[in-house]
Design a protein around this motif. Structure first.
Motif, PDB file in Angstrom:
ATOM      1  N   ARG A 233      -7.810   0.594  -2.838  1.00 23.44           N
ATOM      2  CA  ARG A 233      -6.435   0.469  -3.362  1.00 23.44           C
ATOM      3  C   ARG A 233      -6.676  -0.579  -4.703  1.00 23.44           C
TER       4      ARG A 233
ATOM      5  N   GLU B 283      -8.263  -1.666   1.263  1.00 25.06           N
ATOM      6  CA  GLU B 283      -7.771  -2.455   0.456  1.00 25.06           C
ATOM      7  C   GLU B 283      -8.490  -2.576  -0.722  1.00 25.06           C
TER       8      GLU B 283
ATOM      9  N   THR C 191       0.794  -1.252  -0.040  1.00 24.49           N
ATOM     10  CA  THR C 191       0.128  -0.111   0.063  1.00 24.49           C
ATOM     11  C   THR C 191       0.828   1.306  -0.010  1.00 24.49           C
ATOM     12  N   SER C 192       0.464   2.114  -0.673  1.00 25.26           N
ATOM     13  CA  SER C 192       1.316   3.471  -0.958  1.00 25.26           C
ATOM     14  C   SER C 192       1.107   4.156   0.349  1.00 25.26           C
ATOM     15  N   GLU C 193       1.940   4.951   0.743  1.00 25.07           N
ATOM     16  CA  GLU C 193       1.815   5.699   1.983  1.00 25.07           C
ATOM     17  C   GLU C 193       1.548   7.112   1.569  1.00 25.07           C
ATOM     18  N   PRO C 194       0.843   8.103   2.476  1.00 26.81           N
ATOM     19  CA  PRO C 194       0.863   9.438   2.211  1.00 26.81           C
ATOM     20  C   PRO C 194       2.153  10.129   1.919  1.00 26.81           C
TER      21      PRO C 194
ATOM     22  N   GLU D   7      -2.825   7.513  -4.411  1.00 34.29           N
ATOM     23  CA  GLU D   7      -4.160   7.239  -3.725  1.00 34.29           C
ATOM     24  C   GLU D   7      -4.157   8.331  -2.681  1.00 34.29           C
ATOM     25  N   HIS D   8      -2.943   9.117  -2.245  1.00 36.56           N
ATOM     26  CA  HIS D   8      -3.337  10.156  -1.170  1.00 36.56           C
ATOM     27  C   HIS D   8      -2.961  11.612  -1.930  1.00 36.56           C
ATOM     28  N   ARG D   9      -3.233  11.637  -3.127  1.00 39.04           N
ATOM     29  CA  ARG D   9      -3.132  12.875  -3.805  1.00 39.04           C
ATOM     30  C   ARG D   9      -4.520  13.523  -3.868  1.00 39.04           C
TER      31      ARG D   9
ATOM     32  N   GLY E  78      -0.429   4.401  -6.454  1.00 42.14           N
ATOM     33  CA  GLY E  78       0.564   5.247  -6.088  1.00 42.14           C
ATOM     34  C   GLY E  78      -0.010   6.667  -6.051  1.00 42.14           C
TER      35      GLY E  78
END
Lengths: 374, 246
Positions: B123, B120, A102-105, B135-137, B133
């Motif tokens: 994701r 999950e 899982t990618s991290e922030p 995800e958090h943008r 990659g």
């Protein structure tokens, strides 16, 4: 819920789980709990999940398998999937597609206390610079309009004045009258006790003209107009409308801000004057009804006590308040970033900041006027 | 499987009293990719809004997954819509939320799954649309194509039986548009989802459509495979495919 028939082979320390039914969102939580429980057991080194009796597997089922697989891998245990049909295989291919980690922030550096203060100061300085630049730009554009080198959009000033001014007349009238009557009730009770009931006119006249008329109107227009300006500009910023103006070579300041500031500069003093007279009229009614001060006596007291200078004081303050509201709303609206919450934030901050500065400036002017004897 | 998942019977749609489309009768079958075609302003997006419960038709009945969607109570309609997903033309991502939070939102609101399973699933869906990659943008930091793919991931997060897409490739370059077409095909092939796409992009239509329904002049002009429509003798249908292809 899928029935998970579990059997643990003590010899090989392998648990076999036979799934029954669909492994989908409504059943995923229970299945996850069962598999996780098995994975954590000390007497279990491996888990075999038999899909032969399983029905549909959706992405929640896939997620459950992926999570349990990773959890077991971390402790050196293994998860084996058997009895998969074509559909199950297709669904579980998603695990491979998603990859192993899982990618991290993005790394977020949490600033220390001093750094936090520094960042705030820098942000305020930056905002201050932008405000100064905005004021300079407004002045320049206003000068160009005043000298007829540029023109405001056709009809914009009148339209804004109607929205800010005439549309606000009912609420200003209502609140002005209520304020005047409230002041009158307070004054009448106190002054009548000393036989000075008619002087309630002096009190109401001076209060409404010098303080409450301009202040109350400014606060109403902050909530009504300032918030609307910030929300409009913010929404236009989010929708790239302001960028569109800039790319057309049209000054957003002249096109959007000047009509609003101009309208506010006229509307607020006029509404303040209106509020002053409505408030005085409200007080006059209460004085007549409660302590029987004739309207003519009340009016004579007003004319004798309230000077033209007092009106200039009140109206002049209104102009300053109009600029405070207009500049705050313009500055915060134009600084909106490209997300929905920033529009709400700009609107809220416009109201809070405007009211703060209106009260602050009013206090400063009152102090200076007192020192100057006016 | 050939069961019908969407039926429009005598449907008229429009804003105000004036219909943009009238007397629409159509069926969409489970597991197929159907494109709704037509020129700009022909009413295809308006019909899509009617099918997804966003706009009550002026006349007729819309049946979604066996239910007359406008005869249902609000709660029942919401429950029915959990079985569908919608990707809007303007992506409609929540700008203040990260991409993964956008995608996970329906799961958090609708299910009681543990957070680890939700994360999950999000994701996996982001990987399926090629956004691993990121995800958090925040949405503002992604390109138009990436935002559209994130919107697709969100539309698919509840494993819906049907995904509706409004102009998924509009404004995208051909390479990104082709990637998006691949993603839609993958949804159908891997997850068995029925996909209904509103578009007027010929390349997409040819790449993905099992069947196409063409609208024009306020009615259905033609229904069939893309090859059938390309050979159509109807002037409007022929013009749509050949004038643009030339």
């Amino acid at each position: 819920m899928p029935v998970a028939v579990t059997h643990v082979d003590r010899k090989t320390r392998t648990a076999t789980v036979a799934l029954r039914g669909d492994l989908v969102i409504p059943t995923a939580q229970a299945t996850y709990g069962q598999l996780r429980g098995l994975a954590r057991r000390r007497d279990v080194r491996g888990v075999i999940v038999d899909f032969a009796g399983a029905g549909r597997v959706d992405s929640s089922g896939v997620a459950v398998v992926a999570l349990v697989q990773r959890m077991m891998a971390r402790t050196g245990k293994r998860l084996e999937l058997v009895g998969l049909d074509e559909h199950h295989r297709a669904a579980l291919e998603l695990v491979a597609l998603a990859g192993p980690t899982t990618s991290e922030p993005d790394d977020v550096v949490v600033p220390g206390f001093v750094e936090g203060i520094g960042a705030s100061v820098i942000a305020y300085v930056h905002a201050g610079r932008e405000l100064v630049a905005l004021v300079v730009d407004i002045s320049r554009q206003a000068w160009q309009v005043a000298t007829r080198r540029k023109a405001l959009p056709k009809g914009a000033l009148v339209e804004q004045m109607a929205r800010m001014g005439s549309d606000a007349v009912p609420i200003v009238a209502l609140l002005g009258a209520l304020l005047g009557t409230t002041l009158a009730f307070q004054g009448v009770v106190l002054l009548h006790r000393f036989g000075a009931g008619q002087f309630v006119a002096d009190m109401i006249g001076l209060s409404m003209v010098r303080e409450f008329g301009p202040m109350m109107t400014a606060i109403i227009l902050t909530g009504r107009t300032g918030a609307a300006i910030a929300a409009e500009l913010g929404t236009m910023r989010v929708g790239s409308e302001i960028d569109a103006l800039a790319t057309m070579g049209v000054s957003p300041t002249r096109f959007l801000l000047l009509p609003r500031l101009g309208a506010l500069t006229v509307a607020l003093p006029v509404l303040s004057l209106f509020a002053m007279f409505v408030g005085i009229a409200g007080g006059m009614v209460i004085a007549a009804v409660v302590i029987h001060v004739p309207a003519s006596v009340f009016w004579d007291r007003i004319v004798a006590r309230v000077t033209l200078m007092d009106f200039f004081h009140g109206v002049g303050k209104s102009v300053v308040f109009a600029w405070i509201i207009g500049l705050t709303a313009s500055h915060l609206g134009m600084r909106t970033t490209a997300d929905a919450t920033s529009v709400g934030s700009a609107t809220t901050r416009t109201v809070v900041v405007s009211v703060f500065f209106i009260i602050l400036v009013d206090a400063v002017i009152a102090t200076l006027a007192s020192l100057g004897g006016t | 499987m050939t069961d019908v998942v969407v039926t429009c019977a005598g449907v008229a749609v429009g804003y105000g009293e004036r219909p943009v489309l009238a007397d629409i009768d159509l069926e969409i079958h489970r597991g197929e990719i159907v494109t709704l075609l037509g020129g700009s302003g022909c009413g295809k997006t308006t019909l899509l809004r009617a099918i997804t419960g966003l706009l009550r038709p002026l006349a007729g009945t819309v049946t979604l997954l066996g239910e007359d969607i406008y005869a249902l109570s609000d709660d029942d309609r919401r429950a029915l819509l959990h079985r569908t997903g919608m990707a809007f033309q303007q992506d409609a991502l929540f700008s203040a939320m990260s991409i993964v939070d956008n995608v996970a939102l329906p799961l958090r609101e609708v299910t009681r799954l543990p957070e680890s399973v939700i994360a999950e699933m999000a994701r996996i869906k982001l990987a399926l649309v090629g956004l691993s990659g990121l995800e958090h943008r925040l949405p503002a930091s992604l390109s138009g194509g990436q935002r559209k793919r994130a919107a697709l991931a969100r539309a698919s997060i509840l494993d819906p039986e049907i995904i509706f897409c409004d102009e998924p490739s509009a404004g995208l370059d051909p390479v990104v548009a082709a990637e998006l077409d691949d993603t839609l095909r993958r949804f159908r092939d891997v997850l068995g989802v029925t996909v209904v796409v509103v578009t007027h992009e010929l390349a997409s239509i040819r790449a993905i459509a099992d069947r196409a329904i063409m609208f024009g002049d306020g009615r259905v002009l033609a229904v069939g495979t893309v090859a059938e429509l390309e050979r159509s003798s109807d002037e409007g249908v022929y013009g749509f495919f050949h004038a643009r292809a030339s």
